[in-house]
Design a protein around this motif. Structure first.
Motif, PDB file in Angstrom:
ATOM      1  N   MET A   1      19.548   2.971  35.716  1.00  0.00           N
ATOM      2  CA  MET A   1      18.284   3.270  35.065  1.00  0.00           C
ATOM      3  C   MET A   1      18.552   3.391  33.553  1.00  0.00           C
ATOM      4  SD  MET A   1      15.609   6.461  35.779  1.00  0.00           S
ATOM      5  CE  MET A   1      15.736   6.270  37.535  1.00  0.00           C
ATOM      6  N   HIS A   2      17.701   2.798  32.751  1.00  0.00           N
ATOM      7  CA  HIS A   2      17.842   2.802  31.285  1.00  0.00           C
ATOM      8  C   HIS A   2      17.539   4.194  30.736  1.00  0.00           C
ATOM      9  CE1 HIS A   2      16.936   1.726  27.085  1.00  0.00           C
ATOM     10  NE2 HIS A   2      17.854   0.779  27.297  1.00  0.00           N
ATOM     11  N   ILE A   3      18.197   4.560  29.647  1.00  0.00           N
ATOM     12  CA  ILE A   3      18.048   5.893  29.043  1.00  0.00           C
ATOM     13  C   ILE A   3      16.605   6.182  28.648  1.00  0.00           C
ATOM     14  CG2 ILE A   3      18.666   5.145  26.692  1.00  0.00           C
ATOM     15  CD1 ILE A   3      19.729   8.474  28.195  1.00  0.00           C
ATOM     16  N   ASP A   4      15.894   5.175  28.109  1.00  0.00           N
ATOM     17  CA  ASP A   4      14.484   5.382  27.722  1.00  0.00           C
ATOM     18  C   ASP A   4      13.631   5.739  28.931  1.00  0.00           C
ATOM     19  OD1 ASP A   4      14.395   2.794  25.135  1.00  0.00           O
ATOM     20  OD2 ASP A   4      15.105   4.880  25.086  1.00  0.00           O
ATOM     21  N   LYS A   5      13.909   5.091  30.054  1.00  0.00           N
ATOM     22  CA  LYS A   5      13.171   5.360  31.291  1.00  0.00           C
ATOM     23  C   LYS A   5      13.450   6.791  31.754  1.00  0.00           C
ATOM     24  CE  LYS A   5      11.234   4.058  35.326  1.00  0.00           C
ATOM     25  NZ  LYS A   5       9.838   3.854  35.503  1.00  0.00           N
ATOM     26  N   MET A   6      14.725   7.213  31.706  1.00  0.00           N
ATOM     27  CA  MET A   6      15.081   8.574  32.118  1.00  0.00           C
ATOM     28  C   MET A   6      14.420   9.606  31.215  1.00  0.00           C
ATOM     29  SD  MET A   6      19.027   8.380  33.423  1.00  0.00           S
ATOM     30  CE  MET A   6      19.706   7.332  32.148  1.00  0.00           C
ATOM     31  N   GLU A   7      14.423   9.343  29.909  1.00  0.00           N
ATOM     32  CA  GLU A   7      13.776  10.276  28.978  1.00  0.00           C
ATOM     33  C   GLU A   7      12.274  10.373  29.259  1.00  0.00           C
ATOM     34  OE1 GLU A   7      16.716  10.071  25.088  1.00  0.00           O
ATOM     35  OE2 GLU A   7      14.719   9.157  24.941  1.00  0.00           O
ATOM     36  N   GLY A   8      11.654   9.244  29.554  1.00  0.00           N
ATOM     37  CA  GLY A   8      10.227   9.239  29.893  1.00  0.00           C
ATOM     38  C   GLY A   8       9.936  10.054  31.135  1.00  0.00           C
ATOM     39  N   ILE A   9      10.788   9.919  32.139  1.00  0.00           N
ATOM     40  CA  ILE A   9      10.617  10.674  33.380  1.00  0.00           C
ATOM     41  C   ILE A   9      10.780  12.170  33.106  1.00  0.00           C
ATOM     42  CG2 ILE A   9      11.651  11.143  35.643  1.00  0.00           C
ATOM     43  CD1 ILE A   9      12.310   8.089  35.751  1.00  0.00           C
ATOM     44  N   ILE A  10      11.813  12.521  32.352  1.00  0.00           N
ATOM     45  CA  ILE A  10      12.058  13.934  32.020  1.00  0.00           C
ATOM     46  C   ILE A  10      10.875  14.512  31.252  1.00  0.00           C
ATOM     47  CG2 ILE A  10      13.490  15.497  30.634  1.00  0.00           C
ATOM     48  CD1 ILE A  10      15.892  13.567  31.345  1.00  0.00           C
ATOM     49  N   GLU A  11      10.402  13.765  30.270  1.00  0.00           N
ATOM     50  CA  GLU A  11       9.261  14.208  29.477  1.00  0.00           C
ATOM     51  C   GLU A  11       8.034  14.435  30.371  1.00  0.00           C
ATOM     52  OE1 GLU A  11       7.517  11.361  26.605  1.00  0.00           O
ATOM     53  OE2 GLU A  11       8.059  12.873  25.114  1.00  0.00           O
ATOM     54  N   ALA A  12       7.782  13.511  31.277  1.00  0.00           N
ATOM     55  CA  ALA A  12       6.636  13.630  32.185  1.00  0.00           C
ATOM     56  C   ALA A  12       6.779  14.852  33.086  1.00  0.00           C
ATOM     57  CB  ALA A  12       6.493  12.358  33.022  1.00  0.00           C
ATOM     58  N   ILE A  13       7.966  15.081  33.610  1.00  0.00           N
ATOM     59  CA  ILE A  13       8.202  16.237  34.491  1.00  0.00           C
ATOM     60  C   ILE A  13       7.961  17.536  33.728  1.00  0.00           C
ATOM     61  CG2 ILE A  13      10.003  17.542  35.714  1.00  0.00           C
ATOM     62  CD1 ILE A  13      11.227  14.792  36.491  1.00  0.00           C
ATOM     63  N   LEU A  14       8.569  17.658  32.560  1.00  0.00           N
ATOM     64  CA  LEU A  14       8.443  18.899  31.793  1.00  0.00           C
ATOM     65  C   LEU A  14       7.000  19.138  31.351  1.00  0.00           C
ATOM     66  CD1 LEU A  14      11.700  18.796  29.628  1.00  0.00           C
ATOM     67  CD2 LEU A  14      11.264  20.119  31.704  1.00  0.00           C
ATOM     68  N   PHE A  15       6.306  18.075  30.964  1.00  0.00           N
ATOM     69  CA  PHE A  15       4.921  18.206  30.556  1.00  0.00           C
ATOM     70  C   PHE A  15       4.038  18.605  31.744  1.00  0.00           C
ATOM     71  CE2 PHE A  15       1.222  17.607  28.036  1.00  0.00           C
ATOM     72  CZ  PHE A  15       0.268  17.062  28.878  1.00  0.00           C
ATOM     73  N   ALA A  16       4.195  17.930  32.850  1.00  0.00           N
ATOM     74  CA  ALA A  16       3.349  18.173  34.019  1.00  0.00           C
ATOM     75  C   ALA A  16       3.573  19.559  34.616  1.00  0.00           C
ATOM     76  CB  ALA A  16       3.593  17.104  35.074  1.00  0.00           C
ATOM     77  N   MET A  17       4.820  20.013  34.646  1.00  0.00           N
ATOM     78  CA  MET A  17       5.115  21.297  35.261  1.00  0.00           C
ATOM     79  C   MET A  17       4.604  22.461  34.412  1.00  0.00           C
ATOM     80  SD  MET A  17       6.244  20.435  38.114  1.00  0.00           S
ATOM     81  CE  MET A  17       6.723  22.016  38.756  1.00  0.00           C
ATOM     82  N   GLY A  18       4.740  22.368  33.108  1.00  0.00           N
ATOM     83  CA  GLY A  18       4.253  23.434  32.247  1.00  0.00           C
ATOM     84  C   GLY A  18       5.089  24.701  32.274  1.00  0.00           C
ATOM     85  N   THR A  19       6.070  24.752  33.148  1.00  0.00           N
ATOM     86  CA  THR A  19       6.981  25.891  33.247  1.00  0.00           C
ATOM     87  C   THR A  19       8.400  25.343  33.184  1.00  0.00           C
ATOM     88  OG1 THR A  19       7.029  25.757  35.655  1.00  0.00           O
ATOM     89  CG2 THR A  19       5.400  27.236  34.700  1.00  0.00           C
ATOM     90  N   SER A  20       9.369  26.236  33.247  1.00  0.00           N
ATOM     91  CA  SER A  20      10.749  25.760  33.207  1.00  0.00           C
ATOM     92  C   SER A  20      11.088  25.015  34.494  1.00  0.00           C
ATOM     93  CB  SER A  20      11.711  26.923  32.994  1.00  0.00           C
ATOM     94  OG  SER A  20      11.637  27.822  34.069  1.00  0.00           O
ATOM     95  N   VAL A  21      11.930  23.986  34.352  1.00  0.00           N
ATOM     96  CA  VAL A  21      12.347  23.177  35.493  1.00  0.00           C
ATOM     97  C   VAL A  21      13.873  23.185  35.521  1.00  0.00           C
ATOM     98  CG1 VAL A  21      12.237  20.896  36.589  1.00  0.00           C
ATOM     99  CG2 VAL A  21      10.312  21.703  35.195  1.00  0.00           C
ATOM    100  N   ARG A  22      14.431  23.446  36.687  1.00  0.00           N
ATOM    101  CA  ARG A  22      15.885  23.525  36.835  1.00  0.00           C
ATOM    102  C   ARG A  22      16.537  22.167  36.571  1.00  0.00           C
ATOM    103  NH1 ARG A  22      18.045  27.715  39.761  1.00  0.00           N
ATOM    104  NH2 ARG A  22      19.412  26.295  40.895  1.00  0.00           N
TER     105      ARG A  22
END
Length: 191
Positions: A1-22
């Motif tokens: 998986m390309h780094i940009d794709k991983m960063e996008g996924i991480i950004e989406a997870i952190l934004f959607a959760m709104g709380t801390s994610v392990r």
């Protein structure tokens, strides 16, 4: 998986959760080990800090969270308002119940069921975004019809009106007898 794709996924997870994610949970999703995941997120943190962005990522023990930058607090405060605390009196609950079960319904029909004017109650429920004008009745004068809103469903933990509790026939009879006895008491008190 390309780094940009991983960063996008991480950004989406952190934004959607709104709380801390392990970190371990994020690592599973992007299919990387925890050390690599931390390195990617810390790189993202540096990018957010260097750019004129409104958000940042913070690290909390073995977790990360996306939040707004404290330096933008005053700008955020300009647009936000303190939410008003909604207090539903018995009159408001009664009116809201009638609208929820009988919608779409006119003000005249609500007044007839309640036996008193419902102007104030309906206006308050509209202010609280629990009730809205849903159209007009195809009748002389074209009176407004009222119904509940999506906010009503959210506030009462429902996904649709079909989830309103059924009122059993025995309960209706009980309510009717209570109402009749209250009316009789009022008549006796005025005599």
């Amino acid at each position: 998986m390309h780094i940009d794709k991983m960063e996008g996924i991480i950004e989406a997870i952190l934004f959607a959760m709104g709380t801390s994610v392990r970190v371990s949970d994020i690592a599973k999703v992007i299919e990387q080990n925890e050390a690599t995941t931390k390195k990617i997120i810390r790189n993202m943190m540096d990018k957010y800090d260097c750019e004129d962005r409104g958000i940042k990522i913070i690290e909390l023990e073995d977790a990360f969270q996306m939040c707004t930058k404290p330096s933008l607090y005053n700008e955020i405060r300009k647009i936000t308002v303190q939410p008003k605390k909604v207090v539903l009196s018995d009159v408001l609950l009664e009116t809201l119940s009638i609208i929820a079960y009988k919608q779409p319904i006119t003000k005249a029909a609500i007044d007839q069921i309640r036996g008193v004017s419902s102007n104030h109650a309906i206006n308050k429920l509209i202010d609280y975004d629990l009730v809205e004008d849903v159209g007009r009745m195809d009748a002389p004068g074209r009176p407004l019809l009222f119904g509940t809103t999506e906010a009503f469903l959210r506030n009462f933990g429902m996904t649709c009106l079909e989830e309103l509790p059924d009122v059993k026939e025995e309960e209706l009879e009980k309510f009717k007898k209570e109402a009749e006895s209250e009316v009789q008491l009022e008549i006796n008190e005025t005599d």
